[in-house]
Scaffold this motif. Structure first.
Motif, short mmCIF file in Angstrom:
data_model
loop_
_atom_site.label_atom_id
_atom_site.label_comp_id
_atom_site.label_asym_id
_atom_site.label_seq_id
_atom_site.Cartn_x
_atom_site.Cartn_y
_atom_site.Cartn_z
N UNK A 281 64.14 43.19 4.74
CA UNK A 281 64.92 44.13 3.94
C UNK A 281 63.97 44.92 3.06
N UNK A 282 64.20 46.22 2.93
CA UNK A 282 63.41 47.02 1.99
C UNK A 282 64.32 47.99 1.25
N UNK A 283 64.02 48.18 -0.02
CA UNK A 283 64.85 49.00 -0.90
C UNK A 283 64.24 50.39 -1.06
N UNK A 284 65.09 51.42 -1.01
CA UNK A 284 64.61 52.79 -1.19
C UNK A 284 64.07 52.97 -2.61
N UNK A 288 69.00 52.96 -4.21
CA UNK A 288 70.38 53.14 -3.75
C UNK A 288 70.65 52.62 -2.35
N UNK A 289 69.61 52.54 -1.52
CA UNK A 289 69.81 52.16 -0.11
C UNK A 289 68.92 50.99 0.27
N UNK A 290 69.45 50.14 1.15
CA UNK A 290 68.69 49.03 1.71
C UNK A 290 68.54 49.23 3.21
N UNK A 291 67.32 49.08 3.70
CA UNK A 291 67.10 49.02 5.14
C UNK A 291 67.21 47.56 5.56
N UNK A 292 68.08 47.28 6.52
CA UNK A 292 68.31 45.92 6.99
C UNK A 292 67.94 45.84 8.46
N UNK A 293 67.00 44.95 8.82
CA UNK A 293 66.65 44.74 10.22
C UNK A 293 66.64 43.25 10.51
N UNK A 294 66.92 42.90 11.77
CA UNK A 294 66.97 41.48 12.12
C UNK A 294 67.13 41.25 13.59
N UNK A 295 67.91 40.21 13.93
CA UNK A 295 68.07 39.80 15.32
C UNK A 295 69.07 40.68 16.06
N UNK A 296 68.76 41.96 16.11
CA UNK A 296 69.55 42.95 16.82
C UNK A 296 68.65 44.16 17.06
#
Length: 445
Positions: A281-284, A288-296
């Protein structure tokens, strides 16, 4: 992420160790023990340690990792080609690395943005999970924190000295009392991820452990367990300053959760759940925004206050383990097991702005310099790519070495780049310094 634990080190050793070089090195050393009078410049016998490599050594032709290619039966070029042909990229979705090639941007190699300074072989950087590579953090151009076996250590490149900061081999318990803190602490924590910023260090563990330590205080400040689920690995931690000035951190977990902790109040402030395990996860920059990456293969951009999805990110072909925002808050990057890093623009997320390709395997760590000039993306082993961001990622510097990468970190002032290398024989910490063009000074000569 894959739910491996005890066998991860063995998995990496079996698949990725420098076996050919190690075998030749063993034969070389056995020959010396039998009476060879060859010069042995690999070791400093006075101090009983492996000699480091300096920038001056490298300019004089010494291998930056101290590998004596001239005494081996295999050349560096041949071994490099062997690694490129035989390295097995881990994929959750078969053929994702091959299928992603058609989208990749052709970049010009040969950039020189960071110059080699030092390889410190007395610093042994280590990894516990083969998919998690965020275990190196620079807080200044001279100060680095990294995992070394069962300790977080501090390395000073200025004094070439190291010191234990957090030993997790035994029992660790908080010395401060805060509501919600586990006063009983933890025993023999296996650290899966790490983050260090300013004076705060947060270590995440395989069983959902979170250990928080202020570097300017003795002892541990706070301990928490995110979950008691069997699948509880803490995959990533990010420390940030909230708009109010309070220090927070987010923890991304294999239980499909992202948790936000307020370190002023020492308590959980937000908990979002997603359809799949969250690997990073990383925050802008504006918070205001979160980048979410994972098992997809698809990632998400979500509202940081509500956790609601703003948009999905489609393009990758496998699971993602890395993300980072450019300081301008307009673009961000995601790294995937399909061997690519995708650059995104929040003004048009229908497709990625650029697709950058690795050589060997997954992109497991991404970092931008604080001035936004450069971006580094790290593969699982052997290669770190540094791109000229301000010129559209058209040109890159390819840093080429041998060994698994435990983490990569720019110093906050952008002057240094550190790379942790995990290998039984050549494990070390590589240091590079930013190359500056001072040609304007010629006018004074």
């Amino acid at each position: 992420m894959s739910h491996y634990q005890g066998d991860d080190a063995e998995y990496m050793e079996d698949e990725y160790e420098m076996e050919d070089v190690d075998d030749d090195m063993d034969e070389e050393f056995r020959a010396r023990e039998m009476g060879s009078d060859s010069d042995i410049d690999e070791y400093d016998y006075l101090n009983n340690k492996v000699a480091d490599t300096s920038a001056a050594d490298a300019r004089n032709g010494k291998d930056i990792q101290g590998i004596p290619w001239e005494r081996l039966r295999i050349t560096r070029d041949v071994y490099r080609q062997t690694r490129l042909e035989q390295y097995k990229n881990y994929e959750n979705i078969p053929h994702s690395g091959e299928d992603s090639k058609k989208d990749c941007k052709i970049t010009e190699k040969g950039g020189l943005y960071y110059e080699f300074r030092q390889n410190s072989r007395s610093v042994k950087s280590t990894i516990l999970h083969f998919q998690l590579r965020n275990l190196v953090w620079a807080t200044t151009k001279h100060d680095v924190y990294l995992m070394s076996h069962f300790s977080v250590i501090h390395w000073s490149s200025l004094t070439c000295s190291k010191a234990d900061v957090l030993d997790v081999s035994g029992h660790v318990a908080p010395t401060e009392k805060h509501p919600g803190s586990l006063l009983e602490g933890f025993t023999q924590t296996q650290v899966s991820t790490l983050a260090v910023k300013d004076n705060l260090l947060v270590a995440g563990g395989f069983q959902g452990e979170l250990i928080c330590k202020h570097l300017d205080r003795s002892g541990v400040s706070f301990c928490s367990r995110t979950t008691y689920d069997d699948n509880a690995i803490t995959n990533a931690v990010e420390i940030y300053d909230s708009p109010s000035g309070a220090v927070h951190f987010t923890a991304s977990n294999n239980d499909c959760g992202v948790r936000d902790f307020d370190m002023e109040k020492y308590q959980l402030s937000k908990h979002f759940r997603f359809p799949w395990p969250v690997n990073h996860t990383s925050l802008s920059p504006d918070g205001k925004l979160l980048t979410i990456v994972g098992d997809s293969p698809d990632g998400m951009l979500v509202d940081s206050n509500s956790g609601k999805t703003v948009t999905s990110l489609s393009g990758h072909l496998d699971f993602s383990f890395a993300s980072a925002w450019h300081p301008n808050g307009v673009t961000f990057a995601t790294g995937n097991q399909d061997k690519t890093c995708r650059i995104w623009d929040v003004r048009n997320l229908s497709k990625s702005l650029a697709v950058l390709k690795g050589n060997l395997g997954a992109i497991r760590s991404i970092r931008y310099t604080s001035d936004g000039q450069y971006m580094a993306m790290a593969e699982p082993a052997d290669f770190v790519h540094v791109y000229d961001v301000k010129n559209g990622y058209e040109k890159e510097q390819e840093i080429d070495f041998f060994g698994e990468i435990s983490g990569v970190s720019f110093s906050p002032d952008t002057e240094a780049l550190y790379i942790g290398v995990w290998d039984r024989t050549y494990g070390s910490l590589l240091e590079y310094g930013r190359r500056r063009n001072y040609s304007y000074l010629d006018s004074f000569v």
